[in-house]
Design a protein around this motif. Sequence first.
Motif, PDB file in Angstrom:
ATOM      1  N   GLN A 100       0.821  -1.215   0.000  1.00  0.00           N
ATOM      2  CA  GLN A 100       0.000   0.000   0.000  1.00  0.00           C
ATOM      3  C   GLN A 100       0.854   1.265   0.000  1.00  0.00           C
ATOM      4  N   ARG A 101       1.935   1.254   0.760  1.00  0.00           N
ATOM      5  CA  ARG A 101       2.798   2.441   0.827  1.00  0.00           C
ATOM      6  C   ARG A 101       3.385   2.761  -0.547  1.00  0.00           C
ATOM      7  N   SER A 102       3.865   1.753  -1.249  1.00  0.00           N
ATOM      8  CA  SER A 102       4.417   1.949  -2.588  1.00  0.00           C
ATOM      9  C   SER A 102       3.340   2.467  -3.540  1.00  0.00           C
ATOM     10  N   ALA A 103       2.145   1.877  -3.481  1.00  0.00           N
ATOM     11  CA  ALA A 103       1.045   2.314  -4.345  1.00  0.00           C
ATOM     12  C   ALA A 103       0.669   3.767  -4.056  1.00  0.00           C
ATOM     13  N   ASP A 104       0.646   4.151  -2.789  1.00  0.00           N
ATOM     14  CA  ASP A 104       0.322   5.537  -2.427  1.00  0.00           C
ATOM     15  C   ASP A 104       1.379   6.511  -2.956  1.00  0.00           C
ATOM     16  N   GLU A 105       2.643   6.129  -2.841  1.00  0.00           N
ATOM     17  CA  GLU A 105       3.718   6.992  -3.341  1.00  0.00           C
ATOM     18  C   GLU A 105       3.632   7.164  -4.853  1.00  0.00           C
ATOM     19  N   ILE A 106       3.372   6.080  -5.561  1.00  0.00           N
ATOM     20  CA  ILE A 106       3.254   6.159  -7.019  1.00  0.00           C
ATOM     21  C   ILE A 106       2.033   6.979  -7.406  1.00  0.00           C
ATOM     22  N   THR A 107       0.941   6.840  -6.655  1.00  0.00           N
ATOM     23  CA  THR A 107      -0.270   7.629  -6.924  1.00  0.00           C
ATOM     24  C   THR A 107       0.036   9.120  -6.822  1.00  0.00           C
ATOM     25  N   GLN A 108       0.775   9.526  -5.802  1.00  0.00           N
ATOM     26  CA  GLN A 108       1.150  10.936  -5.653  1.00  0.00           C
ATOM     27  C   GLN A 108       2.040  11.403  -6.805  1.00  0.00           C
ATOM     28  N   GLU A 109       2.993  10.579  -7.207  1.00  0.00           N
ATOM     29  CA  GLU A 109       3.848  10.913  -8.354  1.00  0.00           C
ATOM     30  C   GLU A 109       3.019  11.047  -9.622  1.00  0.00           C
ATOM     31  N   LEU A 110       2.082  10.135  -9.807  1.00  0.00           N
ATOM     32  CA  LEU A 110       1.216  10.146 -10.989  1.00  0.00           C
ATOM     33  C   LEU A 110       0.380  11.419 -11.040  1.00  0.00           C
ATOM     34  N   GLY A 111      -0.224  11.776  -9.913  1.00  0.00           N
ATOM     35  CA  GLY A 111      -1.006  13.010  -9.862  1.00  0.00           C
ATOM     36  C   GLY A 111      -0.155  14.231 -10.179  1.00  0.00           C
ATOM     37  N   GLY A 112       1.053  14.280  -9.627  1.00  0.00           N
ATOM     38  CA  GLY A 112       1.956  15.399  -9.902  1.00  0.00           C
ATOM     39  C   GLY A 112       2.353  15.472 -11.365  1.00  0.00           C
ATOM     40  N   GLU A 113       2.629  14.324 -11.950  1.00  0.00           N
ATOM     41  CA  GLU A 113       2.992  14.269 -13.366  1.00  0.00           C
ATOM     42  C   GLU A 113       1.855  14.813 -14.238  1.00  0.00           C
ATOM     43  N   ILE A 114       0.638  14.480 -13.885  1.00  0.00           N
ATOM     44  CA  ILE A 114      -0.515  14.932 -14.672  1.00  0.00           C
ATOM     45  C   ILE A 114      -0.707  16.442 -14.536  1.00  0.00           C
ATOM     46  N   VAL A 115      -0.778  16.952 -13.312  1.00  0.00           N
ATOM     47  CA  VAL A 115      -1.098  18.378 -13.134  1.00  0.00           C
ATOM     48  C   VAL A 115       0.007  19.305 -13.617  1.00  0.00           C
ATOM     49  N   ARG A 116       1.233  18.819 -13.710  1.00  0.00           N
ATOM     50  CA  ARG A 116       2.329  19.650 -14.230  1.00  0.00           C
ATOM     51  C   ARG A 116       2.308  19.763 -15.751  1.00  0.00           C
ATOM     52  N   GLY A 117       1.462  19.005 -16.412  1.00  0.00           N
ATOM     53  CA  GLY A 117       1.406  19.021 -17.868  1.00  0.00           C
ATOM     54  C   GLY A 117       0.957  20.354 -18.432  1.00  0.00           C
ATOM     55  N   SER A 118       1.492  20.713 -19.576  1.00  0.00           N
ATOM     56  CA  SER A 118       1.200  22.016 -20.188  1.00  0.00           C
ATOM     57  C   SER A 118      -0.276  22.206 -20.493  1.00  0.00           C
ATOM     58  N   LYS A 119      -0.975  21.154 -20.842  1.00  0.00           N
ATOM     59  CA  LYS A 119      -2.397  21.273 -21.180  1.00  0.00           C
ATOM     60  C   LYS A 119      -3.250  21.574 -19.958  1.00  0.00           C
ATOM     61  N   PHE A 120      -2.737  21.255 -18.785  1.00  0.00           N
ATOM     62  CA  PHE A 120      -3.494  21.478 -17.570  1.00  0.00           C
ATOM     63  C   PHE A 120      -3.075  22.771 -16.887  1.00  0.00           C
ATOM     64  N   GLN A 121      -1.813  23.145 -17.005  1.00  0.00           N
ATOM     65  CA  GLN A 121      -1.355  24.392 -16.399  1.00  0.00           C
ATOM     66  C   GLN A 121      -1.916  25.608 -17.124  1.00  0.00           C
TER      67      GLN A 121
END
Length: 141
Positions: free
Chosen positions: A19-40
């Motif tokens: 679960q800890r690994s999945a939670d960490e990857i989920t946070q990385e995934l969310g950050g990767e998405i929101v930093r995208g140019s189409k969303f910023q």
Amino acid sequence: MSPFLAPMEIAMQSVQFNQRSADEITQELGGEIVRGSKFQAKPWTHIVVVVTLDGEKSMFGYVFWEPTEWQGATPDGLGALRLAADLRESMRVPGSDAWKKCRIRITRATGEIDIDFDYNGNSWTPTMSDPAAFAFSLRDR
């Protein structure tokens, strides 16, 4: 031992994912998405991305602002797709099938990242007859 206790005993011994690994990857995934140019580029309220990892890997998404404004928008590059694949691997339980699709919903006001999983691969298929209704159905619970 009572035969009625056997299923509970088996369930208690089941293998779980990290679960800890999945939670960490989920946070990385969310950050990767929101930093995208189409969303910023937009004052977004919600972002929804659907990732398919069954056979051919793909993703599509939408960005929402104001109550009824939206447009199609997919994360930049392959980073989000790779992180989704990492998430799937981190959640894999030996002897069980992995999920085939996931729907990632991000809410700006709360910072919440909500992910739903489809183990059959039949959910969240775009409806071309009414793209707006389909997009909002992905955003709304």
